[in-house]
Design an enzyme around this catalytic site. Structure first.
Site, mmCIF file in Angstrom:
data_model
loop_
_atom_site.group_PDB
_atom_site.id
_atom_site.type_symbol
_atom_site.label_atom_id
_atom_site.label_comp_id
_atom_site.label_asym_id
_atom_site.label_seq_id
_atom_site.Cartn_x
_atom_site.Cartn_y
_atom_site.Cartn_z
ATOM 1 N N ASP A 180 2.003 -0.961 -4.352
ATOM 2 C CA ASP A 180 2.947 -0.526 -3.243
ATOM 3 C C ASP A 180 3.765 -1.547 -2.975
ATOM 4 O O ASP A 180 5.005 -1.360 -2.687
ATOM 5 C CB ASP A 180 2.084 0.052 -2.057
ATOM 6 C CG ASP A 180 1.708 1.294 -2.164
ATOM 7 O OD1 ASP A 180 2.427 2.284 -2.780
ATOM 8 O OD2 ASP A 180 0.479 1.740 -1.183
ATOM 9 N N VAL A 181 3.194 -2.706 -2.723
ATOM 10 C CA VAL A 181 4.129 -4.016 -2.248
ATOM 11 C C VAL A 181 5.101 -4.310 -3.190
ATOM 12 O O VAL A 181 6.141 -4.566 -2.643
ATOM 13 C CB VAL A 181 3.139 -5.032 -1.907
ATOM 14 C CG1 VAL A 181 4.031 -6.301 -1.681
ATOM 15 C CG2 VAL A 181 2.299 -4.846 -0.998
#
Length: 394
Positions: A180-181
């Protein structure tokens, strides 16, 4: 410089994303000066991560707020507005806000916003200059495009879990939502590139970004190792696939990371542990040889390092200019002078009270990041935004 200045001052972002990838991107844009309006669903109580706790911030009376630590990690420098996009009124408000925005970012399933008339094809007819970033699990195309996407699933599908963990253990995820990051980071880069094109030509565009695609992209050397050799990489725990010794070693009272990147460093390291002969041993004299004889070398290094305490290993190797460092727990990390000097822990005043957050790592000499708004409680700015002539005004 005024507190509201920044390299993206004047850029307006309409954020229809939730959880982590999209919010990571929009927080970064906000830190750089962009004005960000975060749209949250009143039917669900807002971004899912508001309920992903404990821990939560408590108010002065000790009551739990909706500011979970997880939510706060990716939602500063934003306004929160509660809008139900399933209603005609909500759809009209989103279109109005989009007409003021430079950028719209969303992470609905592919096609999920079309039924509301909020997909790129619908909005771009009236807003040809809009930069529209769509984040999904598998992208807008391909046989898996309709499947939901979550960080853990991306780590599994994209292969990084097969590389992570003990050699004889189970595949292991990274300790944070790294897919996600990193997807959020790629989104920020893509958005800025599209914004540059828009500013030169007037043309907006859609950015199609997938969690799995971004995870495959950051397989980096292990991915290209496979593509070059045809050999499927195996889990090595903390060992490096191409460098030896480059991993975590136990000392008498802790663990250190040893990162010997060349043969001269290896010779100086061997001098410290009292095994100068290893640097001339044909099994270990070069990195390719050390790679081939990894297990035999570690059988010598591990007991040698366990005979010293951690501080001694670090100080002695640093004095010999051999890359070395500690393995720290988070209480140790945030207690270091380095974190303090680099302002990687910040404090902000949120509606319920004071909150501690992780700082932005970007250090720009002319246009530094700014922290203007603490993570908002759900719908905090709804009244100010709905119907406002200039909804993005700070």
């Amino acid at each position: 410089m005024a507190a509201s200045d920044g390299p993206l001052k004047g850029v307006k972002v309409l954020d229809l994303s939730r959880i982590l990838a999209g919010p990571t991107c929009t927080q970064l844009l906000g830190d750089l000066g962009a004005s960000v309006i975060k749209v949250e669903n009143p039917a669900s109580g807002g971004d899912d991560t508001r309920q992903w706790g404990p821990p939560y911030v408590a108010d002065a009376e000790g009551n739990r707020s909706d500011l979970s630590a997880y939510y706060m990690s990716a939602n500063r420098n934003k306004k929160s507005v509660a809008i139900d996009i399933a209603t005609p009124e909500g759809q009209a408000e989103i279109k109005r806000l989009a007409s003021h925005a430079d950028i719209l970012i969303e992470n609905f399933k592919p096609g999920g916003l079309a039924k509301y008339g909020l997909d790129y094809n619908s909005l771009s007819q009236d807003l040809p200059g809009l930069v529209y970033c769509s984040i999904s699990g598998y992208g807008q195309t391909g046989p898996n495009s309709s499947k939901p996407g979550y960080d853990l699933m991306a780590q599994g599908y994209g292969g990084v879990m097969s590389l992570t963990g003990d050699p004889d253990g189970a595949p292991m995820k990274v300790g944070v939502g790294i897919s996600d990051v990193m997807c959020g980071m790629y989104a920020a880069v893509g958005i800025l590139a599209a914004l540059r094109h828009r500013d030169m030509t007037g043309e907006g565009q859609q950015i199609d970004l997938a969690l799995v695609d971004s995870q495959v992209a950051w397989l980096i050397n292990e991915g290209v190792n496979y593509l070059t050799s045809g050999n499927v990489p195996q889990r090595r725990g903390n060992g490096h696939p191409n460098i030896v010794p480059y991993e975590v070693y136990k000392t008498a009272d802790g663990h250190v990371i040893l990162a010997v990147g060349n043969d001269s460093q290896f010779r100086r390291f061997c001098d410290f542990i009292g095994h100068s002969d290893l640097a001339d041993d044909p099994r270990f004299a070069t990195n390719p040889a050390r790679l081939e004889h990894r297990d035999a070398l570690n059988a010598i290094l591990r007991p040698a390092l366990r005979s010293h305490n951690m501080d001694t290993v670090i100080s002695e190797l640093e004095s010999r200019k051999v890359p070395v460092g500690p393995v720290q727990t988070l209480d140790q990390v945030f207690d270091t002078d380095q974190v303090d000097a680099r302002e990687m822990q910040i404090t902000m005043q949120a509606q319920p009270g004071e909150v501690n957050l992780i700082g932005n790592p970007l250090k720009l000499s002319r246009t530094p990041v700014t922290y203007r708004r603490a993570p908002p409680v759900f719908g905090a700015d709804t009244d100010d935004i709905l119907g406002a002539e200039n909804p993005f005004e700070d």
